[in-house]
Write an enzyme that holds these catalytic residues in place. Structure first.
Site, mmCIF file in Angstrom:
data_model
loop_
_atom_site.group_PDB
_atom_site.id
_atom_site.type_symbol
_atom_site.label_atom_id
_atom_site.label_comp_id
_atom_site.label_asym_id
_atom_site.label_seq_id
_atom_site.Cartn_x
_atom_site.Cartn_y
_atom_site.Cartn_z
ATOM 1 N N LYS A 1 4.193 -14.945 2.043
ATOM 2 C CA LYS A 1 4.642 -15.648 0.688
ATOM 3 C C LYS A 1 6.157 -15.970 0.776
ATOM 4 O O LYS A 1 6.533 -15.384 -0.290
ATOM 5 C CB LYS A 1 4.045 -14.915 -0.277
ATOM 6 C CG LYS A 1 3.877 -15.602 -1.634
ATOM 7 C CD LYS A 1 2.808 -16.823 -1.706
ATOM 8 C CE LYS A 1 2.819 -17.468 -3.100
ATOM 9 N NZ LYS A 1 2.101 -18.814 -3.025
ATOM 10 N N ASP B 1 -5.792 -7.285 4.242
ATOM 11 C CA ASP B 1 -6.799 -6.685 3.767
ATOM 12 C C ASP B 1 -7.861 -7.765 2.829
ATOM 13 O O ASP B 1 -9.003 -7.836 3.384
ATOM 14 C CB ASP B 1 -6.467 -5.720 2.479
ATOM 15 C CG ASP B 1 -7.681 -5.031 1.882
ATOM 16 O OD1 ASP B 1 -8.696 -4.637 2.618
ATOM 17 O OD2 ASP B 1 -7.724 -4.958 0.714
ATOM 18 N N TYR C 1 0.772 -1.384 -0.134
ATOM 19 C CA TYR C 1 -0.004 -0.007 -0.019
ATOM 20 C C TYR C 1 0.798 1.149 -0.087
ATOM 21 O O TYR C 1 0.326 2.339 -0.519
ATOM 22 C CB TYR C 1 -0.884 -0.050 1.042
ATOM 23 C CG TYR C 1 -2.066 -0.721 1.124
ATOM 24 C CD1 TYR C 1 -2.241 -2.188 0.851
ATOM 25 C CD2 TYR C 1 -3.675 -0.091 1.501
ATOM 26 C CE1 TYR C 1 -3.484 -2.815 0.598
ATOM 27 C CE2 TYR C 1 -4.628 -0.540 1.294
ATOM 28 C CZ TYR C 1 -4.614 -1.864 0.865
ATOM 29 O OH TYR C 1 -5.665 -2.663 0.679
ATOM 30 N N ASP D 1 -1.542 -18.138 0.629
ATOM 31 C CA ASP D 1 -2.693 -18.959 -0.499
ATOM 32 C C ASP D 1 -3.280 -20.124 0.607
ATOM 33 O O ASP D 1 -4.448 -20.304 0.594
ATOM 34 C CB ASP D 1 -2.129 -19.357 -1.642
ATOM 35 C CG ASP D 1 -0.619 -20.055 -1.456
ATOM 36 O OD1 ASP D 1 -0.147 -20.080 -0.512
ATOM 37 O OD2 ASP D 1 -0.100 -20.610 -2.510
ATOM 38 N N ASP E 1 -11.397 -9.564 4.646
ATOM 39 C CA ASP E 1 -12.783 -9.768 3.758
ATOM 40 C C ASP E 1 -13.095 -11.181 3.755
ATOM 41 O O ASP E 1 -14.596 -11.385 3.913
ATOM 42 C CB ASP E 1 -12.681 -9.274 2.522
ATOM 43 C CG ASP E 1 -12.861 -7.926 2.197
ATOM 44 O OD1 ASP E 1 -12.672 -7.181 3.310
ATOM 45 O OD2 ASP E 1 -13.498 -7.510 1.220
HETATM 46 C C1 IPM Z 1 -10.228 -1.635 4.341
HETATM 47 C C2 IPM Z 1 -10.333 -0.924 3.087
HETATM 48 C C3 IPM Z 1 -9.461 -0.193 2.825
HETATM 49 C C4 IPM Z 1 -8.155 -1.088 2.676
HETATM 50 C C5 IPM Z 1 -9.571 0.732 1.546
HETATM 51 C C6 IPM Z 1 -11.121 1.477 1.364
HETATM 52 C C7 IPM Z 1 -8.522 1.717 1.281
HETATM 53 O O1 IPM Z 1 -10.757 -2.094 2.221
HETATM 54 O O2 IPM Z 1 -10.153 -1.115 5.525
HETATM 55 O O3 IPM Z 1 -9.877 -2.738 4.344
HETATM 56 O O4 IPM Z 1 -7.955 -1.559 1.541
HETATM 57 O O5 IPM Z 1 -7.333 -0.758 3.598
HETATM 58 MN MN MN Z 2 -10.423 -4.076 2.769
#
Ligand code: IPM
Ligand code: MN
Length: 356
Positions: free
Chosen positions: A190, A246, A142, A222, A250
């Site tokens: 990784k 990240d 990032y 992975d 999710d």
């Molecule tokens: C998160 C979000 C952010 C990230 C985005 C909105 C920049 O997806 O907080 O996980 O990727 O960190």
């Molecule tokens: Mn995210």
């Protein structure tokens, strides 16, 4: 106790869900006799519209002088569909994390029993899942430089970079959390391909002997992605690079039944930020249908982590569980033909519960 917080609703559903979390925060403060003061500021697409800057200096100053930041979400389709936009809402969030030195994002993943049937996984796989992902938040892909596009526009580069100091501090934090939990740390990387991952693994191997009561496990990212759906209860604390974290969080969030449930705490050098892990869900903005629980649970983390007020945090969590059991939930987490409730109805239910 005096609680002085910054409130950053952001974009999309941000304002609606933050409003509910703030109402819950107020109710808790009233109940326990805390003095709450707060100020609101802009960040993200709304800040670009107002000032041209997704993280205005005034917002940063407010964050710096506050004891904690309660944050909603940022992002707007206006920018998502325009890859050439020079200024993007997400830059506001990244700037906030960087300027506040928030190098660790703590994302607890646990399952509410009343929601197990909403999980895409079989109940027997998910019912004992209870882990914590610690995501490095101010380094890696990032933030690494160089980043950008060639002059002719036909090639692009991002850089994954880490140094020893960045890796050591996040691993130290991860070991501390593992020590307070079930004493197992999974270092996700990784290392079979990436040099930064090999440095992570080397440093973890150097540090592991200082935590003899904690089992350190190493896992490729992975494989970790696979294990989160195959055997989520095998994890206790996992620690990983910014982008791996990240993606994995999710994935982890949906196994609990809905993405609208996972809170997070971003901690580091300056004021901590408490935020849901989901995004700004622009399709739902203004419709009063978004699930406020991830933000409400982020407020619970705020009481605990920023103020050391454990009972207050526990009460919020208890209220959330009770609202689910009572069937007062938004459409994303209804089960067995329950009626969907609105964002405000859920918030009001929680406030009533807390007042009792
Ligand atoms: C998160 C979000 C952010 C990230 C985005 C909105 C920049 O997806 O907080 O996980 O990727 O960190
Ligand atoms: Mn995210």
């Amino acid at each position: 106790m005096k609680l002085n917080i910054a409130v950053l609703p952001g974009d999309g559903i941000g304002p609606e869900i933050v409003e509910q979390a703030l109402n819950v925060t107020k109710a808790v403060c009233e109940k326990f006799g805390h003095e709450l003061t707060y100020e609101t500021a802009i960040v993200g697409a709304c800040a670009i519209d107002a000032t041209g800057n997704p993280y205005p200096d005034a917002t940063h100053e407010l964050c710096m002088k506050s004891d904690a930041v309660l944050f909603g979400a940022i992002g707007s389709p206006k920018y998502d569909n325009d890859p050439s936009a020079k200024v993007r809402p997400e830059q506001g969030l990244l700037a906030m994390r960087k300027k506040l030195g928030l190098y660790a994002n703590i994302r607890p993943v646990n399952v509410f029993p009343s929601l197990i049937s909403r999980s895409p996984l079989r109940a027997d796989l998910v019912e004992n899942a209870d882990f914590m992902c610690i995501r490095e938040l101010t380094g890696g892909l990032y933030f690494g430089r160089p980043q950008g596009r060639s002059e002719d526009g036909n090639s692009a580069v991002d850089t994954c970079a880490y140094n020893r100091e960045e890796i050591e501090r996040i691993l130290k934090l991860a070991y501390e959390y593992a020590g307070q939990r079930r004493k197992k740390l999974t270092v996700v990387d990784k290392a079979n391909v990436l040099e930064t991952s090999r440095l992570w693994r080397q440093i973890a191997q150097e540090m592991a002997p200082s935590y003899p009561d904690i089992e350190t496990e190493y896992m490729f990212v992975d494989n970790a992605a696979m294990r989160i759906i195959q055997w989520p209860s095998s994890f206790d604390v996992m620690v990983t690079e910014n982008m791996f974290g990240d993606i994995l969080t999710d994935e982890a969030s949906v196994i609990t039944g809905s993405m609208g449930l996972l809170p997070s705490a971003s901690v580091g050098l300056h004021t901590s930020v408490f935020e849901p892990i989901h995004g700004s869900y622009p399709q739902a903005a203004g419709k009063n249908i978004a699930n406020p629980l991830a933000t409400v649970l982020s407020a619970a983390l705020m009481f605990e982590y920023a103020f050391g007020l454990m009972e207050e945090g526990a009460l919020i969590r208890q209220a959330v569980a009770a609202s689910m059991e009572a069937g007062c939930v938004t459409e994303d987490i209804t089960v067995n033909g329950q009626t969907a409730h609105s964002t405000t109805q859920v918030g009001e239910w929680l406030v009533e519960y807390i007042k009792k």
